[in-house]
Design a protein around this motif. Structure first.
Motif, PDB file in Angstrom:
ATOM      1  N   ASN A 121       0.843  -1.199   0.000  1.00  0.00           N
ATOM      2  CA  ASN A 121       0.000   0.000   0.000  1.00  0.00           C
ATOM      3  C   ASN A 121       0.881   1.252   0.000  1.00  0.00           C
ATOM      4  O   ASN A 121       1.216   1.793   1.060  1.00  0.00           O
ATOM      5  CB  ASN A 121      -0.917  -0.026   1.222  1.00  0.00           C
ATOM      6  N   LEU A 122       1.258   1.705  -1.186  1.00  0.00           N
ATOM      7  CA  LEU A 122       2.125   2.872  -1.318  1.00  0.00           C
ATOM      8  C   LEU A 122       1.278   4.146  -1.298  1.00  0.00           C
ATOM      9  O   LEU A 122       0.536   4.422  -2.238  1.00  0.00           O
ATOM     10  CB  LEU A 122       2.934   2.790  -2.610  1.00  0.00           C
ATOM     11  N   VAL A 123       1.409   4.908  -0.233  1.00  0.00           N
ATOM     12  CA  VAL A 123       0.622   6.137  -0.101  1.00  0.00           C
ATOM     13  C   VAL A 123       1.422   7.372  -0.493  1.00  0.00           C
ATOM     14  O   VAL A 123       0.853   8.444  -0.702  1.00  0.00           O
ATOM     15  CB  VAL A 123       0.101   6.300   1.343  1.00  0.00           C
ATOM     16  N   TYR A 124       2.752   7.212  -0.595  1.00  0.00           N
ATOM     17  CA  TYR A 124       3.587   8.355  -0.983  1.00  0.00           C
ATOM     18  C   TYR A 124       4.847   7.847  -1.666  1.00  0.00           C
ATOM     19  O   TYR A 124       5.563   7.005  -1.121  1.00  0.00           O
ATOM     20  CB  TYR A 124       3.969   9.201   0.232  1.00  0.00           C
ATOM     21  N   VAL A 125       5.079   8.349  -2.885  1.00  0.00           N
ATOM     22  CA  VAL A 125       6.260   7.971  -3.667  1.00  0.00           C
ATOM     23  C   VAL A 125       6.890   9.248  -4.202  1.00  0.00           C
ATOM     24  O   VAL A 125       6.229  10.037  -4.894  1.00  0.00           O
ATOM     25  CB  VAL A 125       5.885   7.031  -4.837  1.00  0.00           C
ATOM     26  N   GLN A 126       8.162   9.461  -3.892  1.00  0.00           N
ATOM     27  CA  GLN A 126       8.848  10.705  -4.270  1.00  0.00           C
ATOM     28  C   GLN A 126      10.298  10.398  -4.604  1.00  0.00           C
ATOM     29  O   GLN A 126      10.995   9.752  -3.826  1.00  0.00           O
ATOM     30  CB  GLN A 126       8.773  11.721  -3.128  1.00  0.00           C
ATOM     31  N   ASP A 127      10.748  10.861  -5.773  1.00  0.00           N
ATOM     32  CA  ASP A 127      12.156  10.665  -6.123  1.00  0.00           C
ATOM     33  C   ASP A 127      13.042  11.553  -5.250  1.00  0.00           C
ATOM     34  O   ASP A 127      12.554  12.413  -4.517  1.00  0.00           O
ATOM     35  CB  ASP A 127      12.390  10.942  -7.614  1.00  0.00           C
ATOM     36  N   GLY A 128      14.343  11.327  -5.337  1.00  0.00           N
ATOM     37  CA  GLY A 128      15.275  12.033  -4.466  1.00  0.00           C
ATOM     38  C   GLY A 128      15.769  13.358  -5.002  1.00  0.00           C
ATOM     39  O   GLY A 128      16.594  14.017  -4.357  1.00  0.00           O
ATOM     40  N   TYR A 129      15.265  13.775  -6.153  1.00  0.00           N
ATOM     41  CA  TYR A 129      15.737  15.017  -6.769  1.00  0.00           C
ATOM     42  C   TYR A 129      14.826  16.180  -6.395  1.00  0.00           C
ATOM     43  O   TYR A 129      14.094  16.729  -7.220  1.00  0.00           O
ATOM     44  CB  TYR A 129      15.833  14.835  -8.290  1.00  0.00           C
ATOM     45  N   PHE A 130      14.868  16.522  -5.135  1.00  0.00           N
ATOM     46  CA  PHE A 130      14.084  17.653  -4.650  1.00  0.00           C
ATOM     47  C   PHE A 130      15.014  18.612  -3.915  1.00  0.00           C
ATOM     48  O   PHE A 130      16.067  18.231  -3.404  1.00  0.00           O
ATOM     49  CB  PHE A 130      12.945  17.185  -3.739  1.00  0.00           C
ATOM     50  N   THR A 131      14.604  19.871  -3.856  1.00  0.00           N
ATOM     51  CA  THR A 131      15.395  20.899  -3.171  1.00  0.00           C
ATOM     52  C   THR A 131      14.683  21.426  -1.929  1.00  0.00           C
ATOM     53  O   THR A 131      15.326  21.899  -0.996  1.00  0.00           O
ATOM     54  CB  THR A 131      15.694  22.080  -4.117  1.00  0.00           C
TER      55      THR A 131
END
Length: 232
Positions: A121-131
């Protein structure tokens, strides 16, 4: 359970199964520690403090196992990639967040994980390229995940999760380094024989010669530091 010292940092003495049972029954931050992280902690007190305040610190890699052996502790390594996958299996049905790595790798990892774990149950998926770290923290916290896996590289992932722990005290979180790369199929994990012998680092170095400079002389110097600590 006893927490023993290696180069100033505490490491838990659980077996694989004991560590897994502890993680399943508790919330907080799990750190899969390796020689590079111990070296970094010696030079950065803030990072050492994160390790000291982690709810579970497991020896990931043959280098830490060897260091503990030198200090007189017969503690087996607990591969972080296997530990994290087992947690995903255990948390099926409960809300999970995955944060880190490149977008295309994360997408493939998610696809493969969903095939293997249909009740994930994936409720949040975010790549690592954020500032904007604050924005990502707030977004993730709003989804109230019970388990968070962060693949941002060390020390960034440990620092990120340390902040998240204060915002989500009832969640379990673990830094997983390059695990998403392997789960995506982009990076091949070492054959079983290398895994059993604790020589995954050697296999990856042969596959990626540029890693040689990262490991040598770092690993021999790490062993020398442990020997110096023992003798002193």
């Amino acid at each position: 359970m006893e927490r023993v010292k290696l180069l100033g940092a505490g490491i838990d003495t659980y077996s694989y199964d004991e560590a897994l049972e502890f993680a399943k029954a508790n919330s907080g931050q799990v750190i899969t520690i390796n020689p590079e992280m111990l070296e970094y902690a010696q030079k950065h007190s803030e990072f050492l403090n994160i390790i000291k305040n982690a709810e579970l610190v497991i020896p990931d890699g043959i280098g830490v196992q060897l260091g503990l052996k030198i200090m007189g502790y017969d503690i087996k390594r607990i591969p972080g990639i296997e530990f994290a996958k087992e947690l995903l299996k255990e948390f099926q049905g409960r809300p999970v967040a995955l944060i880190g790595t490149r977008p295309e790798i994360l997408s493939k990892a998610v696809q493969n994980l969903k095939k293997e774990l249909p009740d994930l149950n994936l409720v949040y998926v975010q790549d690592g390229y954020f500032t904007d770290t604050e924005k990502i923290l707030n977004e993730a916290v709003a989804k109230k995940p019970a388990l968070i896996l962060a693949a941002l590289g060390s020390p960034k992932q440990e620092e990120f999760l340390y902040r998240m722990k204060k915002m989500l005290p009832n969640a379990l979180m673990i830094g997983v380094g390059g695990s998403f790369d392997v789960w995506s199929g982009v990076v091949e994990r070492a054959p079983k024989i290398y895994q059993r012998l604790g020589l995954e680092w050697l296999y990856r170095t042969v596959k990626e010669p540029k890693r040689f400079k990262r490991i040598f002389p770092a690993l021999p110097l790490f062993v020398l530091k442990v020997l110096k600590e023992k003798w002193s």
